[in-house]
Every structure is written in C-alpha cells, then in structure tokens.
Design an enzyme around this catalytic site. Sequence first.
Site, PDB file in Angstrom:
ATOM      1  CG  ASN A   1      42.413  39.762  45.962  1.00  0.00           C
ATOM      2  OD1 ASN A   1      42.488  40.692  46.913  1.00  0.00           O
ATOM      3  ND2 ASN A   1      41.742  39.731  44.836  1.00  0.00           N
TER       4      ASN A   1
ATOM      5  CG  HIS B   1      36.644  39.924  44.028  1.00  0.00           C
ATOM      6  ND1 HIS B   1      36.962  41.243  43.774  1.00  0.00           N
ATOM      7  CD2 HIS B   1      35.397  39.496  43.567  1.00  0.00           C
ATOM      8  CE1 HIS B   1      35.935  41.777  42.811  1.00  0.00           C
ATOM      9  NE2 HIS B   1      35.052  40.711  42.647  1.00  0.00           N
TER      10      HIS B   1
ATOM     11  CD  GLU C   1      49.385  35.841  34.244  1.00  0.00           C
ATOM     12  OE1 GLU C   1      49.713  35.746  35.380  1.00  0.00           O
ATOM     13  OE2 GLU C   1      49.043  35.252  33.149  1.00  0.00           O
TER      14      GLU C   1
ATOM     15  CG  ASP D   1      39.184  40.078  40.879  1.00  0.00           C
ATOM     16  OD1 ASP D   1      39.910  39.957  42.049  1.00  0.00           O
ATOM     17  OD2 ASP D   1      38.427  41.016  40.508  1.00  0.00           O
TER      18      ASP D   1
END
Length: 208
Positions: A111, A113, A151, A154
């Site tokens: 991911n 961010h 889970e 971030d």
Amino acid sequence: MLSPSRRVAVLVSGGGTNLQAILDARGSVIRHAEIVLVVSNKPGAYALERAARAGIPALTLSAKELGGMEAFEHALQRALEEYRIDLIVLAGFLTILSEDFTRRWDHRILNIHPSLIPAFCGRDYYGLRVHEAALARGVKLTGATVHFVNEIPDGGEILLQKAVEVLPGDSPETLQRRVMEQAEWILLPRAIEMVAVEGITQEERSNQ
Ligand code: GAR
C-alpha cells in the site's frame, strides 16, 4: 531468455495517478513485474480509463452492488486467482481489507500512504484528509510510505519512505500534489520492483 516476472493486480478507487506512475515505470524502474489486472471498487473511477488506455483488463467490483464487503472480497479473490496474481498493489484504494483477506495475502499486498507513518495514518486518514491533518498540526516535513498490508490499517511492515517539505502557504491540495510528485510516484514503482525481485529470488532458491 525472457526474465521471470511477477503478476501484479493494482487496486484503485479514484483518479489513479499512482496507477499511471506504475504504468509509466514499466520497462524502466519496473523490470520484473507485469501489471495484468486493475480492479476499482468505484464505478466510473478515472483510473479505469487509464487502464483501458494501457490495454490492461480492468474490473469494477463494488461492495455496495455486491451486497457487502464479504461478497466483495470473495469476488476479488476469484478474479485474483483467475489472473494468477502474485502481488496486489493498493494505489489509492480507499477501503480497508479484512483480517482474513490480508492473512491470506500475507506479505503479498503493498500500500502507498501519503504521510510518514506512524504520523497521520490509520482508519480515519486517507486522501486529502491526511494533508489537512498535517497542515493543522503544523509539521514542516511530511512524505509518503510504502508498506506491506496486514490486519491493522497502515500498520504493516514499512518498505520505503521519503520525506517532503511542507511550504508556507500550502493548501491540502498543493501539499498533496508535492507529496505525489516528490514521493509517491517514485516510491511505489520502486517498491514493486523490489518485492518482485525478492519474490523471484526466493522462488529460485527454493527450486535449487
Ligand atoms: C494518493 O495520495 C494515495 O497515497 C492516497 O490516496 C491518493 C490516491 O490518488 N491513499 C491513501 O490515502 C490510502 N490511505 P490516486 O488515485 O491519484 O493515485
């Protein structure tokens, strides 16, 4: 001989400038990964247009239309299997994936961010909100982070970070643009290549 490559799905929700940066890095920064699928959870997202222009299959899977997150993740899993995906990249994908899903794809979801984690991150921080919070707090440096997804929103292992200056007079929009240009669009292709190469090396080691 062709070099081996990882099959990547990019998940998006909006404009897709990070998707574009990934597509533009193919053949230069990205040499060991192939973008074979784009999935949007928002019907009509401009990122879908970018995928079409690049000739990459794109799907829209909306949790709302499918009747909830469980059905969404089920449909997503089927698509990922159908396209034999090795690595998932969340590129402005603004939905939190379940613990079941992130466990199944442990260390295979990246991911991006738009802050220096652990600042301005977690469930309530996404898109422009991150930059609004950074400006409200008065930080002089912000940036972007690429991390593996677990889970905790971030909360996964950090792979790459890059700092970006906050300038006097910045609005959330000008700051967002600078963080994208100076950090996000550079880090995300680099992280994909790093993870792809590492995965191929691991596979080669286990085949010996
Ligand atoms: C990007 O700034 C990305 O880092 C952020 O949303 C924007 C999407 O832009 N993601 C998050 O905030 C995730 N928590 P894009 O659609 O133009 O790539």
